[in-house]
Design a protein around this motif. Structure first.
Motif, PDB file in Angstrom:
ATOM      1  N   MET A   1       0.829  -1.203   0.000  1.00 47.56           N
ATOM      2  CA  MET A   1       0.000   0.000   0.000  1.00 47.56           C
ATOM      3  C   MET A   1       0.865   1.256   0.000  1.00 47.56           C
ATOM      4  N   ALA A   2       1.991   1.213   0.725  1.00 47.78           N
ATOM      5  CA  ALA A   2       2.888   2.375   0.729  1.00 47.78           C
ATOM      6  C   ALA A   2       3.476   2.611  -0.653  1.00 47.78           C
ATOM      7  N   GLN A   3       3.898   1.546  -1.326  1.00 45.58           N
ATOM      8  CA  GLN A   3       4.485   1.707  -2.660  1.00 45.58           C
ATOM      9  C   GLN A   3       3.441   2.109  -3.686  1.00 45.58           C
ATOM     10  N   ASP A   4       2.213   1.620  -3.522  1.00 44.68           N
ATOM     11  CA  ASP A   4       1.155   2.008  -4.441  1.00 44.68           C
ATOM     12  C   ASP A   4       0.818   3.494  -4.288  1.00 44.68           C
ATOM     13  N   GLY A   5       0.978   4.021  -3.078  1.00 41.16           N
ATOM     14  CA  GLY A   5       0.778   5.456  -2.904  1.00 41.16           C
ATOM     15  C   GLY A   5       1.793   6.268  -3.689  1.00 41.16           C
ATOM     16  N   HIS A   6       3.063   5.856  -3.674  1.00 40.12           N
ATOM     17  CA  HIS A   6       4.077   6.545  -4.492  1.00 40.12           C
ATOM     18  C   HIS A   6       3.736   6.411  -5.983  1.00 40.12           C
TER      19      HIS A   6
ATOM     20  N   PRO B   1      10.007   5.030   2.119  1.00 39.43           N
ATOM     21  CA  PRO B   1      10.228   5.718   0.834  1.00 39.43           C
ATOM     22  C   PRO B   1      10.068   4.738  -0.329  1.00 39.43           C
ATOM     23  N   PRO B   2      10.066   5.246  -1.545  1.00 40.02           N
ATOM     24  CA  PRO B   2       9.937   4.348  -2.705  1.00 40.02           C
ATOM     25  C   PRO B   2      11.117   3.384  -2.789  1.00 40.02           C
ATOM     26  N   THR B   3      10.817   2.136  -3.104  1.00 40.02           N
ATOM     27  CA  THR B   3      11.875   1.162  -3.349  1.00 40.02           C
ATOM     28  C   THR B   3      12.489   1.439  -4.721  1.00 40.02           C
TER      29      THR B   3
ATOM     30  N   ALA C   1      11.962   3.023 -10.382  1.00 37.78           N
ATOM     31  CA  ALA C   1      12.114   2.694 -11.806  1.00 37.78           C
ATOM     32  C   ALA C   1      10.788   2.871 -12.541  1.00 37.78           C
ATOM     33  N   LEU C   2       9.667   2.507 -11.901  1.00 35.59           N
ATOM     34  CA  LEU C   2       8.361   2.741 -12.521  1.00 35.59           C
ATOM     35  C   LEU C   2       8.102   4.236 -12.705  1.00 35.59           C
ATOM     36  N   LEU C   3       8.437   5.029 -11.689  1.00 36.64           N
ATOM     37  CA  LEU C   3       8.246   6.470 -11.804  1.00 36.64           C
ATOM     38  C   LEU C   3       9.155   7.063 -12.883  1.00 36.64           C
TER      39      LEU C   3
ATOM     40  N   SER D   1      15.749  -4.121  -1.134  1.00 32.87           N
ATOM     41  CA  SER D   1      15.127  -3.466   0.012  1.00 32.87           C
ATOM     42  C   SER D   1      16.139  -2.763   0.887  1.00 32.87           C
ATOM     43  N   GLY D   2      17.426  -3.149   0.835  1.00 34.73           N
ATOM     44  CA  GLY D   2      18.394  -2.527   1.710  1.00 34.73           C
ATOM     45  C   GLY D   2      19.195  -1.413   1.087  1.00 34.73           C
ATOM     46  N   LEU D   3      18.926  -1.064  -0.152  1.00 39.16           N
ATOM     47  CA  LEU D   3      19.746  -0.069  -0.830  1.00 39.16           C
ATOM     48  C   LEU D   3      19.367   1.357  -0.470  1.00 39.16           C
ATOM     49  N   ASP D   4      18.188   1.565   0.119  1.00 39.31           N
ATOM     50  CA  ASP D   4      17.797   2.919   0.467  1.00 39.31           C
ATOM     51  C   ASP D   4      18.733   3.500   1.516  1.00 39.31           C
ATOM     52  N   SER D   5      19.075   2.689   2.541  1.00 46.78           N
ATOM     53  CA  SER D   5      19.954   3.203   3.588  1.00 46.78           C
ATOM     54  C   SER D   5      21.347   3.476   3.047  1.00 46.78           C
ATOM     55  N   VAL D   6      21.810   2.661   2.114  1.00 50.39           N
ATOM     56  CA  VAL D   6      23.133   2.892   1.518  1.00 50.39           C
ATOM     57  C   VAL D   6      23.154   4.206   0.756  1.00 50.39           C
ATOM     58  N   ARG D   7      22.088   4.456   0.019  1.00 47.66           N
ATOM     59  CA  ARG D   7      22.055   5.687  -0.774  1.00 47.66           C
ATOM     60  C   ARG D   7      21.995   6.909   0.129  1.00 47.66           C
ATOM     61  N   GLN D   8      21.243   6.812   1.232  1.00 48.94           N
ATOM     62  CA  GLN D   8      21.140   7.957   2.121  1.00 48.94           C
ATOM     63  C   GLN D   8      22.455   8.218   2.848  1.00 48.94           C
ATOM     64  N   ASN D   9      23.119   7.135   3.262  1.00 49.13           N
ATOM     65  CA  ASN D   9      24.373   7.325   3.994  1.00 49.13           C
ATOM     66  C   ASN D   9      25.494   7.851   3.095  1.00 49.13           C
ATOM     67  N   SER D  10      25.468   7.449   1.832  1.00 51.21           N
ATOM     68  CA  SER D  10      26.519   7.891   0.929  1.00 51.21           C
ATOM     69  C   SER D  10      26.282   9.310   0.458  1.00 51.21           C
TER      70      SER D  10
END
Length: 471
Positions: free
Chosen positions: A162-167, A232-234, A239-241, A462-471
Motif C-alpha cells: 500500500m505504501a508503494q502504491d501510494g508513491h 520511501p519508494p523502493t 524505476a516505474l516512476l 530493500s536494503g539499498l535505500d539506507s546505503v544511498r542515504q548514507n553515501s
C-alpha cells in the motif's frame, strides 16, 4: 469495341472532380448507396451488379416491368433474378468476361467469387500481449497475489504494498498531466469522435479515477484499521516512476505514453483478477482486518466492471493511435512500444512484495547493502570478527599472511597463538566467523549450482535505500 454513353450509368452515378489528389482525377459517387470510386465504366457496372440499394430501387423495378417477356421465362430465369442479384441486368452488359467466367489453364472453371468480410485492422495491443505472453504472466501471477486471494497474506507485505502504491499513484498523476500537455487538438466538427479529443477525455478520466483511488486508500485504511507504512519508494517503484517520466518526455510519442498507461493498468487488473480466482478457497470468512479489507474493498476495486471498462477504452485508443500514426518510421516506433511493454512487465513482476510459503514477508531473496547472499555472509563474518577482537591494525600483506607461518606445514598451535596476539589479531575471527557464515550458505550453492533458498532471481533491493542515504 469503342466506349459509348450508357444512360443507366449516368442515372446511377454522380461525377465530380477530386481536388484533394495530386492528379485531380474524376470520381463518381453511387446515388443509391453512396459508394465513391474513380470513374471507370467497367467497375461502375460491376458495382451496380452487387449494389443492393440499386437492385431494390424504382429504376430497377421499372426496368424489370418493361422487359418481362416470354424469352426470359423460357430460358429458366426466375422473374426476380435480376433484382435479387442472381442475374446481371442485360441493359448493363458489355463485351467482356466477368470474374466468374475466367477459366484456368486446364479448362476448368475457377471457383466463383466469395464475399469476404472486411479485413480487421491491425492491433498493437494484441501483438504486445502475444509477444510478451510469458513476462506478462509472470508479472500478474505472483505469490503475494495468491496469498491475498487465499486469505493467508500477512499484514506486513500488505502494508508495504500500500505504501508503494501510494508513491505509484502520485507519480501517475504527474505522468497523465504530461501526456495531456502533448495533445494537439484540431478545430473540428463533432469533436467527440476525433481520436485526440477522445484521448483527452480518457486522460481526464484517468486523473479523476486516480484521485478517487487515493481517497479510497485513506478511507479503507481508517475503516479497517490498516497501518499505512511511511517507507520511501523502493528502487523498483523509482524505476516505474522513471518510466513514467521517460514515456511522457518530449522525445517520446503520444502512442508510447498511452502504451505505458494501458500496459500498467492492464497488468493491475489482470493481477487482481488472478488474486480473486483464489477467493473461492476461503472455507470460512477471516476475522483479520487486513484480510477483510482485501476481500471487501481492495480486490473488488480492481476487478470492478467500471475499471475494466476504462482499461478496454484505453486499449482501443492504443490500437487506433497505432493505426493512424504519422511517424516517419512506424516500424521503429512499434519496436519502442514493444520494448516499453516488456519493461512494464519486468517492473510489475517485482513491484509485488516477496512472501514465503506462509504469506509472511520474505527478505531472503532481497539484496542487502552488500553484494548479495554471499556478500551477506562475508559481511556478517567481518562484522563479528571486528566486534570480537580486532583491536590492532590489520596487516593483511605482512609476513604473517604470506610467510611460511601461514603456508608451511610446520605451523603449530603455539605459532598460531602467537600470531593471534600480534598485529594479525583478525586471524582467529576470520577463520571462525567466516567459516561459520560462509560454510552453510556456499556449500549447497557450490555443490548444486543453485540460488540460495527462497530466492527466485528477482532483485527487490530493500536494503539499498539506507546505503544511498548514507553515501
Amino acid at each position: 469495341m469503342g466506349r459509348h454513353a450508357n444512360p443507366d450509368i449516368r442515372r446511377a452515378f454522380a461525377e465530380f472532380q477530386d481536388q484533394d489528389t495530386p492528379s485531380k482525377c474524376s470520381k463518381v459517387r453511387c446515388l443509391h448507396c453512396g459508394f465513391v470510386r474513380a470513374k471507370n465504366t467497367t467497375r461502375q457496372i460491376e458495382h451496380l451488379h452487387a449494389c443492393e440499394a440499386y437492385l431494390a430501387s424504382p429504376e430497377a423495378q421499372a426496368w424489370h416491368a418493361q422487359n418481362r417477356d416470354d424469352t426470359s421465362m423460357s430460358s429458366g430465369m426466375a422473374p426476380n433474378s435480376v433484382l435479387s442479384g442472381q442475374q446481371p441486368n442485360p441493359n448493363l452488359q458489355i463485351n467482356r468476361r466477368g470474374p466468374n467466367n475466367k477459366r484456368a489453364r486446364d479448362g476448368q472453371q475457377l471457383a466463383p467469387n466469395i464475399n469476404m468480410p472486411p479485413p480487421l485492422a491491425p492491433s498493437l495491443s494484441a501483438h504486445l500481449l502475444t509477444t510478451c505472453a510469458q513476462p506478462f504472466t509472470q508479472a500478474t501471477q505472483q505469490p503475494f497475489l495468491s496469498h491475498a486471494g487465499c486469505g493467508s497474506l500477512a499484514p506486513g507485505p500488505l502494508s508495504q504494498w500500500m505504501a508503494q502504491d501510494g508513491h505509484y499513484a502520485r507519480g501517475f498523476i504527474r505522468f497523465v498531466g504530461q501526456l495531456l500537455a502533448k495533445l494537439r487538438l484540431p478545430q473540428t466538427a463533432n469533436s467527440q469522435f476525433h481520436p485526440m479529443y477522445r484521448t483527452m477525455d480518457l486522460l481526464i478520466s484517468a486523473l479523476n479515477n486516480m484521485r478517487r483511488e487515493m481517497s479510497f486508500f485513506e478511507i479503507t485504511a481508517t475503516k479497517y484499521g490498516l497501518t499505512m507504512s511511511q517507507e520511501p519508494p523502493t528502487p523498483i517503484t523509482r524505476a516505474l516512476l522513471d518510466l513514467f517520466v521517460s514515456a511522457s518526455s518530449s522525445s517520446a510519442s503520444l502512442l508510447e505514453g498511452m502504451v505505458v498507461l494501458w500496459g500498467a493498468e492492464h497488468c493491475y487488473r489482470t493481477a487482481w483478477q488472478y488474486a480473486s480466482s483464489f477467493s473461492s478457497s476461503l472455507s470460512t470468512p477471516s476475522t483479520e482486518n487486513h484480510i477483510v479489507a482485501l476481500h471487501q474493498a481492495l480486490i473488488p476495486n480492481w476487478t470492478s466492471p467500471a475499471f475494466s471498462k476504462f482499461i478496454d477504452a484505453s486499449r482501443a485508443l492504443v490500437d487506433e493511435l497505432a493505426n493512424i500514426t504519422t511517424a516517419r518510421d512506424g516500424k521503429e516506433e512499434m519496436a519502442r512500444c514493444e520494448e516499453i511493454f516488456r519493461q512494464i512487465c519486468w517492473l510489475e513482476e517485482r513491484f509485488w512484495p516477496d512472501v514465503d510459503g506462509m504469506g509472511e514477508g520474505d527478505d531472503s531473496a532481497r539484496l542487502g547493502p552488500s553484494i548479495g547472499p554471499m556478500g551477506a555472509g562475508i559481511d556478517s563474518g567481518l562484522n563479528n570478527g571486528m566486534a570480537n577482537g580486532m583491536n590492532a591494525p590489520m596487516q593483511m600483506n605482512g609476513p604473517q599472511m604470506n610467510g611460511p607461518q601461514m603456508n608451511g606445514p610446520q605451523m603449530n598451535e603455539a605459532q598460531m597463538n602467537g600470531l593471534s596476539n600480534g598485529p594479525m589479531q583478525m586471524n582467529g575471527q576470520m577463520n571462525g566467523q567466516m567459516g561459520a557464515q560462509i560454510g552453510p550458505q556456499m556449500g549447497p550453492q557450490m555443490s548444486n549450482g543453485e540460488r540460495s533458498a527462497g530466492g527466485d532471481g528477482r532483485n527487490n533491493f530493500s536494503g539499498l535505500d539506507s546505503v544511498r542515504q548514507n553515501s
